[in-house]
Design a protein around this motif. Structure first.
Motif, PDB file in Angstrom:
ATOM      1  N   VAL A  29       0.852  -1.186   0.000  1.00  0.00           N
ATOM      2  CA  VAL A  29       0.000   0.000   0.000  1.00  0.00           C
ATOM      3  C   VAL A  29       0.889   1.238   0.000  1.00  0.00           C
ATOM      4  CG1 VAL A  29      -1.878   1.218   1.160  1.00  0.00           C
ATOM      5  CG2 VAL A  29      -1.770  -1.288   1.247  1.00  0.00           C
ATOM      6  N   HIS A  30       0.728   2.082  -1.027  1.00  0.00           N
ATOM      7  CA  HIS A  30       1.616   3.218  -1.264  1.00  0.00           C
ATOM      8  C   HIS A  30       1.280   4.403  -0.371  1.00  0.00           C
ATOM      9  CE1 HIS A  30      -1.506   5.507  -3.418  1.00  0.00           C
ATOM     10  NE2 HIS A  30      -1.887   4.336  -3.906  1.00  0.00           N
ATOM     11  N   GLN A  31       2.171   5.380  -0.366  1.00  0.00           N
ATOM     12  CA  GLN A  31       1.960   6.626   0.363  1.00  0.00           C
ATOM     13  C   GLN A  31       1.201   7.629  -0.513  1.00  0.00           C
ATOM     14  OE1 GLN A  31       5.519   9.069   1.017  1.00  0.00           O
ATOM     15  NE2 GLN A  31       6.548   8.000  -0.655  1.00  0.00           N
ATOM     16  N   SER A  57      -4.568   3.301  -4.182  1.00  0.00           N
ATOM     17  CA  SER A  57      -5.564   3.646  -3.174  1.00  0.00           C
ATOM     18  C   SER A  57      -6.671   4.494  -3.788  1.00  0.00           C
ATOM     19  CB  SER A  57      -4.899   4.406  -2.020  1.00  0.00           C
ATOM     20  OG  SER A  57      -3.981   3.571  -1.336  1.00  0.00           O
ATOM     21  N   GLY A  96       3.312  -1.235   4.097  1.00  0.00           N
ATOM     22  CA  GLY A  96       2.851   0.095   3.718  1.00  0.00           C
ATOM     23  C   GLY A  96       3.829   1.142   4.185  1.00  0.00           C
ATOM     24  N   GLY A 100       0.281   4.835   3.596  1.00  0.00           N
ATOM     25  CA  GLY A 100      -0.096   3.440   3.353  1.00  0.00           C
ATOM     26  C   GLY A 100       0.025   2.607   4.609  1.00  0.00           C
TER      27      GLY A 100
END
Length: 450
Positions: A29-31, A57, A96, A100
């Motif tokens: 899960v990205h920032q 996201s 993450g 994330g």
């Protein structure tokens, strides 16, 4: 290692995700304000050990935003769990970074039974007085402006966040330890911001207003690693953590590469059960292989006629009702390996392969713009000061009033369609042009067939 791309629809909301590798599945899960593109280099490495699945996201990359006016941390965390359910996860091992990691931590605190293990990079533990730094002042509204003012803001905002924290306080006391001004690093970050538009604020706001969600010592939760690297401003926050649950640990790595390796090593000790991921069938990414091209072609729609966009454009600018693809070096399709071909036969081979796979019996192409190819499609290589973004905007804006679009004279004035300078439309055209690495070659290749 080949990274594939897919769409999955959840309750009418489209989610885009990347996938690669083999082995135990790991959710990435990205920032904010990035997309799963942030993880392409890491996925190529981790794919040797894991099946990496990285969604965009909600409101970022190619994923639709949540249908909520002001989504919360819980809303983004629930969206992660909904995606994990829909794509096929039976139990989640996840990594993450920054926001994330914040969303994943919230999901784990409320639903620990869903996780096998969690690795988080740069989890914050703000002092009360620091929260003022990451409030609404951090979240400037982002809307297209007539003369491209928003583009210069986006470029410099993303640039200077490596100089100061927070980015909007350029003060000696706020200096960061690893500043840079590399346009090739900055450009994909800015492109992600442009793709999100004002929706970028939702993810940031939800993350920056989140409670401290690390479970208390004694909580019955799966194992977790909370780590960071030396130049990350969140590294200092690890010393503020209260006692952690059993099986939880912290680590400071010297740099991003060591951080990536350390988290992969830790997750390898906590494998999640394998599954076969699910994807949509009405749009996606075709694997196309010809003598000159071997990559993914973005497509959507249905019908007997395959519609082909013009140079420097993309399928997003064609009617939603038609079957269409992004040509190589355009839109979301892969680039040509090496220099794009000037021979139309190479382009035609890709189109024919895509048409065959999609069941189209005919093709229809947008007309070419009039003018000299090199002036219609000037060099837009990322520039240290963001001038390439503004140059492209000005060129497109002129194109709605003059033909050819680079020649501004009385004789070249063209009729202006109603709404020609609509800023939303210009922003979509601009994003398509900035994504195009092969516009000039496509234009010249098509001219060669006349």
């Amino acid at each position: 290692m080949r990274i594939t791309r897919h769409y999955l629809t959840l309750a009418g909301r489209r989610v885009h995700y990347r996938m690669c590798g083999s082995g135990p599945p790991v959710l990435l899960v990205h920032q904010s304000p990035r997309s799963s593109d942030e993880y392409t280099a890491m996925m190529a490495q981790w794919g040797e050990r894991f099946t990496c699945i990285a969604p965009d996201s909600p409101g970022f990359g190619q994923s639709d935003p949540l249908p909520i006016a002001s989504p919360t941390t819980e809303d983004f965390a629930d969206a992660i769990l909904d995606f994990a359910d829909a794509v096929g996860f039976r139990a989640i091992a996840a990594y993450g970074f920054h926001s994330g990691g914040i969303f994943l931590m919230n999901a784990l605190r409320r639903h620990p039974e869903r996780f096998v293990a969690l690795a988080v990079g740069g989890y914050p533990c703000f002092h009360p007085h620091e929260l003022d730094d990451v409030g609404e002042a951090y979240l400037r509204p982002f809307h297209p402006q007539p003369y491209g003012e928003h583009l210069l803001w986006a470029w410099n905002r993303m640039l200077e966040q490596s100089w100061y924290f927070p980015w909007y306080k350029p003060e000696q006391a706020r200096r960061m330890s690893a500043p840079h001004a590399d346009p090739m690093v900055l450009h994909p970050q800015v492109m992600d911001l442009l793709a999100s538009g004002d929706a970028y604020r939702h993810g940031y706001r939800a993350a920056l207003s989140a409670d401290y969600d690390v479970p208390p010592a004694g909580a019955d939760v799966p194992p977790a690693l909370l780590s960071s690297y030396s130049s990350d401003p969140m590294t200092a926050h690890m010393a503020r953590f209260p006692a952690l649950p059993a099986g939880w640990s912290t680590a400071e790595q010297p740099d991003p590469a060591a951080h990536s390796s350390g988290n992969a090593d830790w997750l390898a000790h906590h494998p999640a059960p394998a599954f076969m991921p699910v994807q949509d069938i009405d749009r996606g990414f075709l694997p196309v292989r010809t003598d000159a091209f071997d990559g993914l072609i973005h497509w959507r729609g249905s019908g007997d006629v395959l519609h082909i966009h013009g140079p420097g454009r993309s399928l997003d600018l064609l009617p939603e009702s038609v079957l269409a693809i992004d040509l190589p070096g355009h839109g979301l399709s892969d680039r040509w390996p090496g220099e794009p071909p000037l021979d139309w036969a190479a382009w035609a081979a890709v189109i024919d392969s895509a048409a065959k796979q999609l069941g189209a019996s005919d093709t229809r192409s947008e007309p070419l713009l009039p003018g000299e190819p090199e002036l219609l499609f000037p060099d837009l290589t990322p520039d240290r000061y963001g001038n390439h973004l503004v140059n492209a905007w000005a060129l497109l804006r002129a194109g709605h009033a003059f033909s050819p679009r680079y020649a501004i004279t009385r004789d070249t004035m063209a009729p202006m369609a109603e709404g020609a300078m609509d800023l939303t439309t210009l922003a979509r055209e601009h994003l398509a042009l900035m994504r195009s690495s092969a516009a000039l070659a496509l234009h010249r290749a098509r001219l060669s067939t006349r």
